[in-house]
Motif scaffolding. Structure first.
Motif, short mmCIF file in Angstrom:
data_model
loop_
_atom_site.label_atom_id
_atom_site.label_comp_id
_atom_site.label_asym_id
_atom_site.label_seq_id
_atom_site.Cartn_x
_atom_site.Cartn_y
_atom_site.Cartn_z
N TYR A 1 -17.13 0.00 9.18
CA TYR A 1 -16.27 0.45 10.27
C TYR A 1 -15.19 1.38 9.77
O TYR A 1 -14.66 1.22 8.66
N PHE A 2 -14.83 2.34 10.60
CA PHE A 2 -13.73 3.26 10.35
C PHE A 2 -12.71 3.05 11.46
O PHE A 2 -13.02 3.22 12.64
N VAL A 3 -11.52 2.65 11.07
CA VAL A 3 -10.43 2.44 12.04
C VAL A 3 -9.38 3.51 11.77
O VAL A 3 -8.74 3.53 10.72
N HIS A 4 -9.22 4.41 12.74
CA HIS A 4 -8.34 5.56 12.58
C HIS A 4 -7.13 5.39 13.48
O HIS A 4 -7.26 5.17 14.69
N GLN B 1 -3.38 7.34 9.45
CA GLN B 1 -3.88 6.27 8.59
C GLN B 1 -5.34 6.00 8.93
O GLN B 1 -5.72 5.96 10.11
N LEU B 2 -6.17 5.80 7.89
CA LEU B 2 -7.57 5.46 8.09
C LEU B 2 -7.90 4.23 7.25
O LEU B 2 -7.51 4.14 6.08
N TYR B 3 -8.62 3.30 7.87
CA TYR B 3 -9.13 2.13 7.16
C TYR B 3 -10.65 2.18 7.17
O TYR B 3 -11.27 2.39 8.23
N VAL B 4 -11.26 1.97 6.01
CA VAL B 4 -12.71 1.85 5.87
C VAL B 4 -12.99 0.38 5.60
O VAL B 4 -12.55 -0.17 4.59
N PHE C 1 -12.30 12.56 9.62
CA PHE C 1 -11.05 12.15 10.26
C PHE C 1 -9.88 12.91 9.66
O PHE C 1 -9.92 13.35 8.52
N ASP C 2 -8.82 13.01 10.44
CA ASP C 2 -7.58 13.64 9.98
C ASP C 2 -6.62 12.53 9.55
O ASP C 2 -6.16 11.74 10.39
N PHE C 3 -6.33 12.43 8.26
CA PHE C 3 -5.50 11.33 7.77
C PHE C 3 -4.76 11.76 6.51
O PHE C 3 -5.14 12.69 5.82
N ASP C 4 -3.68 11.04 6.24
CA ASP C 4 -2.94 11.20 4.99
C ASP C 4 -3.21 10.04 4.04
O ASP C 4 -3.15 10.21 2.83
N ARG C 5 -3.47 8.86 4.60
CA ARG C 5 -3.66 7.66 3.79
C ARG C 5 -4.97 6.98 4.20
O ARG C 5 -5.30 6.91 5.39
N VAL C 6 -5.69 6.46 3.19
CA VAL C 6 -6.94 5.75 3.46
C VAL C 6 -7.00 4.52 2.57
O VAL C 6 -6.60 4.56 1.40
#
Length: 202
Positions: free
Chosen positions: A16-19, A25-28, A45-50
């Motif tokens: 899952y990808f939670v944006h 912020q993005l969580y994988v 995705f457009d993010f600064d932190r993953v």
């Protein structure tokens, strides 16, 4: 909050990808295989932190964690401490199909944050966890609960009594309209499982 599901690996583990676009912020969650596909989706995705989050440490949920972490510059994964031994074990495999994962980044306990709440769900593994993103009305449960079924407990570290206690005392107490995203198969809701899951009927 945006959620994308990507089934990966030999047994279609849901990655899952939670944006969170407002926070960049993005969580994988649970990168279990097909690292190149996961990295490609992540970069859409457009993010600064993953960050990489793991609901539990079975090999089909962690196999791509090393490659994904290296490709994205991630220095650790987040995982409940009770599953750290399983995460690092060379016997954590489903032979001959899935060998033990290699070159994994270090596992660290979940860090306090405002984005999600960790719900301990021992049973499928000792450190199984639910990840509740209240803002998105979304709960990621790994292999604790499925649409119409529950997690198996015949693998090392599994315990049926603990699994059912986790489901009844920590999941079925939640709101009926809460969206549940399992480790395999389609999404469901707490209310649907309460009413129709044959493993949860008295």
């Amino acid at each position: 909050m945006n959620i994308k599901t990507l089934p990966v690996g030999l047994i279609d583990t849901n990655c899952y990808f939670v944006h969170l676009p407002e926070k960049r912020q993005l969580y994988v969650i649970d990168p279990g295989g097909d690292a190149a596909e996961i990295v490609a989706v992540t970069r859409s995705f457009d993010f600064d932190r993953v960050e990489i989050l793991l609901t539990h440490a079975h090999v089909d949920h962690i196999s791509a964690a090393g490659e994904v972490a290296r490709a994205l510059g991630i220095d650790c994964v987040r995982l409940a401490a009770a599953d750290h031994p399983l995460y690092a074990s060379p016997e954590n495999a489903l032979l001959p199909w899935l060998p033990a994962a290699k070159n994994l980044p270090p596992a660290k306990e979940f860090a306090p944050n405002d984005d999600f709440t960790v719900i301990p769900l021992p049973g499928h593994t000792p450190g199984g966890s639910g990840l509740l993103f209240a803002a998105g009305n979304a709960l990621f449960v790994g292999d604790t609960l499925f649409a119409g079924s529950v997690g198996r407990t015949d693998l090392p570290g599994g315990d049926y009594h603990s699994l059912m206690e986790s489901i009844h005392s920590r999941l079925l107490t939640l709101a009926d309209d809460l969206n549940v995203y399992p480790g395999h198969g389609p999404a469901t809701t707490i209310g649907c499982e309460r009413a129709t899951n044959p493993y949860l009927q008295d």
